[in-house]
Scaffold this motif. Structure first.
Motif, PDB file in Angstrom:
ATOM      1  N   PHE A 216       0.814  -1.218   0.000  1.00  0.00           N
ATOM      2  CA  PHE A 216       0.000   0.000   0.000  1.00  0.00           C
ATOM      3  C   PHE A 216       0.853   1.275   0.000  1.00  0.00           C
ATOM      4  N   SER A 217       2.170   1.112   0.174  1.00  0.00           N
ATOM      5  CA  SER A 217       3.022   2.295  -0.013  1.00  0.00           C
ATOM      6  C   SER A 217       3.103   2.672  -1.491  1.00  0.00           C
ATOM      7  N   PHE A 218       2.759   1.715  -2.370  1.00  0.00           N
ATOM      8  CA  PHE A 218       2.750   1.979  -3.817  1.00  0.00           C
ATOM      9  C   PHE A 218       1.328   2.192  -4.336  1.00  0.00           C
ATOM     10  N   ASN A 219       0.360   2.386  -3.425  1.00  0.00           N
ATOM     11  CA  ASN A 219      -1.026   2.561  -3.860  1.00  0.00           C
ATOM     12  C   ASN A 219      -1.203   3.937  -4.506  1.00  0.00           C
ATOM     13  N   ALA A 220      -1.994   3.974  -5.563  1.00  0.00           N
ATOM     14  CA  ALA A 220      -2.206   5.242  -6.277  1.00  0.00           C
ATOM     15  C   ALA A 220      -3.166   6.168  -5.546  1.00  0.00           C
ATOM     16  N   GLY A 221      -3.978   5.639  -4.632  1.00  0.00           N
ATOM     17  CA  GLY A 221      -4.931   6.478  -3.896  1.00  0.00           C
ATOM     18  C   GLY A 221      -4.573   6.570  -2.430  1.00  0.00           C
ATOM     19  N   ARG A 222      -5.458   7.204  -1.654  1.00  0.00           N
ATOM     20  CA  ARG A 222      -5.212   7.386  -0.226  1.00  0.00           C
ATOM     21  C   ARG A 222      -5.668   6.192   0.600  1.00  0.00           C
ATOM     22  N   SER A 223      -6.456   5.310  -0.012  1.00  0.00           N
ATOM     23  CA  SER A 223      -6.981   4.171   0.753  1.00  0.00           C
ATOM     24  C   SER A 223      -5.855   3.269   1.227  1.00  0.00           C
ATOM     25  N   ARG A 224      -6.023   2.767   2.427  1.00  0.00           N
ATOM     26  CA  ARG A 224      -5.040   1.825   2.966  1.00  0.00           C
ATOM     27  C   ARG A 224      -5.630   0.436   3.088  1.00  0.00           C
ATOM     28  N   SER A 225      -6.789   0.248   2.432  1.00  0.00           N
ATOM     29  CA  SER A 225      -7.409  -1.079   2.438  1.00  0.00           C
ATOM     30  C   SER A 225      -7.847  -1.513   1.043  1.00  0.00           C
ATOM     31  N   THR A 226      -7.944  -0.578   0.090  1.00  0.00           N
ATOM     32  CA  THR A 226      -8.377  -0.903  -1.274  1.00  0.00           C
ATOM     33  C   THR A 226      -7.262  -0.542  -2.249  1.00  0.00           C
ATOM     34  N   TRP A 227      -6.870  -1.497  -3.041  1.00  0.00           N
ATOM     35  CA  TRP A 227      -5.801  -1.274  -4.017  1.00  0.00           C
ATOM     36  C   TRP A 227      -6.334  -0.456  -5.187  1.00  0.00           C
ATOM     37  N   GLN A 228      -5.686   0.671  -5.499  1.00  0.00           N
ATOM     38  CA  GLN A 228      -6.172   1.580  -6.539  1.00  0.00           C
ATOM     39  C   GLN A 228      -5.164   1.759  -7.664  1.00  0.00           C
ATOM     40  N   GLY A 229      -4.203   0.873  -7.745  1.00  0.00           N
ATOM     41  CA  GLY A 229      -3.228   0.965  -8.830  1.00  0.00           C
ATOM     42  C   GLY A 229      -1.839   1.278  -8.322  1.00  0.00           C
ATOM     43  N   PHE A 230      -0.852   0.934  -9.160  1.00  0.00           N
ATOM     44  CA  PHE A 230       0.548   1.125  -8.759  1.00  0.00           C
ATOM     45  C   PHE A 230       0.973   2.567  -9.007  1.00  0.00           C
ATOM     46  N   SER A 231       1.707   3.119  -8.035  1.00  0.00           N
ATOM     47  CA  SER A 231       2.158   4.502  -8.184  1.00  0.00           C
ATOM     48  C   SER A 231       3.312   4.767  -7.207  1.00  0.00           C
ATOM     49  N   PHE A 232       4.138   5.752  -7.565  1.00  0.00           N
ATOM     50  CA  PHE A 232       5.165   6.242  -6.636  1.00  0.00           C
ATOM     51  C   PHE A 232       4.711   7.541  -5.980  1.00  0.00           C
ATOM     52  N   GLN A 233       3.392   7.732  -5.903  1.00  0.00           N
ATOM     53  CA  GLN A 233       2.842   8.980  -5.389  1.00  0.00           C
ATOM     54  C   GLN A 233       3.358   9.312  -3.998  1.00  0.00           C
ATOM     55  N   TRP A 234       3.434   8.305  -3.125  1.00  0.00           N
ATOM     56  CA  TRP A 234       3.789   8.580  -1.716  1.00  0.00           C
ATOM     57  C   TRP A 234       5.299   8.584  -1.487  1.00  0.00           C
ATOM     58  N   TYR A 235       6.044   8.255  -2.531  1.00  0.00           N
ATOM     59  CA  TYR A 235       7.504   8.335  -2.420  1.00  0.00           C
ATOM     60  C   TYR A 235       8.014   9.698  -2.904  1.00  0.00           C
ATOM     61  N   PHE A 236       7.583  10.105  -4.130  1.00  0.00           N
ATOM     62  CA  PHE A 236       8.101  11.383  -4.629  1.00  0.00           C
ATOM     63  C   PHE A 236       7.154  12.107  -5.581  1.00  0.00           C
ATOM     64  N   GLN A 237       6.059  11.505  -6.014  1.00  0.00           N
ATOM     65  CA  GLN A 237       5.221  12.157  -7.021  1.00  0.00           C
ATOM     66  C   GLN A 237       4.259  13.188  -6.433  1.00  0.00           C
ATOM     67  N   ASP A 238       3.775  12.947  -5.213  1.00  0.00           N
ATOM     68  CA  ASP A 238       2.860  13.924  -4.609  1.00  0.00           C
ATOM     69  C   ASP A 238       3.648  15.178  -4.203  1.00  0.00           C
ATOM     70  N   PRO A 239       3.212  16.353  -4.642  1.00  0.00           N
ATOM     71  CA  PRO A 239       4.016  17.580  -4.391  1.00  0.00           C
ATOM     72  C   PRO A 239       4.011  18.033  -2.941  1.00  0.00           C
ATOM     73  N   ASP A 240       3.086  17.505  -2.120  1.00  0.00           N
ATOM     74  CA  ASP A 240       3.009  17.975  -0.727  1.00  0.00           C
ATOM     75  C   ASP A 240       3.214  16.868   0.300  1.00  0.00           C
ATOM     76  N   LEU A 241       2.633  15.692   0.053  1.00  0.00           N
ATOM     77  CA  LEU A 241       2.582  14.673   1.104  1.00  0.00           C
ATOM     78  C   LEU A 241       3.588  13.548   0.931  1.00  0.00           C
ATOM     79  N   SER A 242       4.289  13.481  -0.188  1.00  0.00           N
ATOM     80  CA  SER A 242       5.236  12.374  -0.392  1.00  0.00           C
ATOM     81  C   SER A 242       6.435  12.519   0.538  1.00  0.00           C
ATOM     82  N   VAL A 243       7.178  11.413   0.688  1.00  0.00           N
ATOM     83  CA  VAL A 243       8.360  11.441   1.551  1.00  0.00           C
ATOM     84  C   VAL A 243       9.356  12.487   1.079  1.00  0.00           C
ATOM     85  N   LEU A 244       9.478  12.621  -0.234  1.00  0.00           N
ATOM     86  CA  LEU A 244      10.451  13.584  -0.771  1.00  0.00           C
ATOM     87  C   LEU A 244      10.064  15.025  -0.491  1.00  0.00           C
ATOM     88  N   HIS A 245       8.755  15.323  -0.483  1.00  0.00           N
ATOM     89  CA  HIS A 245       8.324  16.719  -0.398  1.00  0.00           C
ATOM     90  C   HIS A 245       7.779  17.111   0.977  1.00  0.00           C
TER      91      HIS A 245
END
Length: 301
Positions: free
Chosen positions: A47-76
């Motif tokens: 779920f760290s690679f989940n494309a959405g905010r849900s932590r129980s429903t898989w919404q697709g693969f994404s690096f959103q929470w690592y570096f793609q989200d401009p505000d909430l990702s680990v990088l930003h």
């Protein structure tokens, strides 16, 4: 004449009573335990690679929470980024300081033949059996009352990490010292080498797999530590990943926490894997039998 076949219960009893059977139940129990302990971690990483905010429903693969989200990702997110930097800094410095100290201490304890050698070798195990929370409280009291010139934060945390991991390095290096023996050093000195040359050119290369494994194990221990880091924290910049995860998970956790926890896990796994690969390469070069993984599990390096 019809032969009576034994019942299922009788066959099961006979099978259990046979000491030469393969230990299938033990293997099954081991796999159940591994699944129980690993599956939650795999789900958290997934779920760290989940494309959405849900932590129980898989919404697709994404690096959103690592570096793609401009505000909430680990990088930003500044708080998550600072925690990652602080953990890596503490782990790297602990590794570089603890391992040379542990090598020197192990050599001293292994060669010490005086009256206090046995008590010193016994007391070296003390930090390993001391509950970590007791050590955390003790270090906090020391740094706030006795050694108040050491500020809380990175300096105190670094001293704390070195303190609790030093004993493990000594045990690893000392085990290798006993396995190697003194024959190689004595042979080098018989051929004209000084004590320093025999140490530098003979003993330290023989200790290389244990030294590298100790480096990686200290890194993994330090980056995972929570209790001592939490007691000795002082401000936002000295919060480590485990402390950040604990303080954020009880409020409104963001999926970026899964990404941060996954980075912590990847760091620990990378350190242990590098230690195993180095040990495996060394064993292959020396033509030794056995498995590097078994040696790491038994700390027989």
């Amino acid at each position: 004449m019809e032969i009576e076949r034994p019942s299922v219960l009788a066959r099961l009893k006979r099978w259990l009573a046979n000491p030469w059977n393969r230990p299938r139940l033990l293997a099954l129990w081991t796999w159940i335990y591994l699944a129980w302990s690993i599956v939650p971690i795999v789900i958290a990483v997934q779920f760290s690679f989940n494309a959405g905010r849900s932590r129980s429903t898989w919404q697709g693969f994404s690096f959103q929470w690592y570096f793609q989200d401009p505000d909430l990702s680990v990088l930003h997110d500044p708080s998550l980024r600072l925690a990652l930097i602080q953990s890596l800094k503490l782990a790297g410095l602990s590794m570089l300081i603890t391992t040379p100290l542990g090598v020197a201490l192990a050599l001293g304890l292994a060669r010490w033949r005086g009256r206090g050698a046995k008590p010193a070798n016994f007391l070296m195990l003390f930090p390993l059996v001391t509950p970590e929370i007791v050590m955390g409280v003790a270090l906090f009291l020391v740094f706030t009352n006795l050694l108040d010139f050491v500020p809380l934060g990175t300096p105190a945390q670094l001293l704390g990490h070195v303190t609790f991991s030093l004993s493990l390095v000594v045990i690893i290096i000392r085990g290798r010292l006993f396995a190697v023996g003194r024959e190689y050093e004595e042979a080098a000195m018989d051929l004209g080498a000084t004590q320093w040359e025999s140490l530098r050119r003979v003993l330290l290369p023989l200790l290389a797999p244990a030294i590298f494994s100790a480096l990686m194990i200290v890194f993994a221990l330090s980056i995972d530590d929570f209790v001592i880091s939490a007691f000795l924290v002082s401000q936002e910049s000295s919060i480590t990943i485990p402390v950040r995860l604990y303080s954020s998970a009880r409020m409104a956790p963001s999926p970026a926490l899964n990404a941060l926890a996954s980075l912590l896990l990847f760091g620990s796994l990378t350190a242990i894997t590098l230690a195993g690969l180095f040990l495996r390469r060394y064993r292959k070069r020396e033509g030794a039998r056995g498995s590097a993984v078994e040696d790491l599990a038994r700390l027989e390096i």
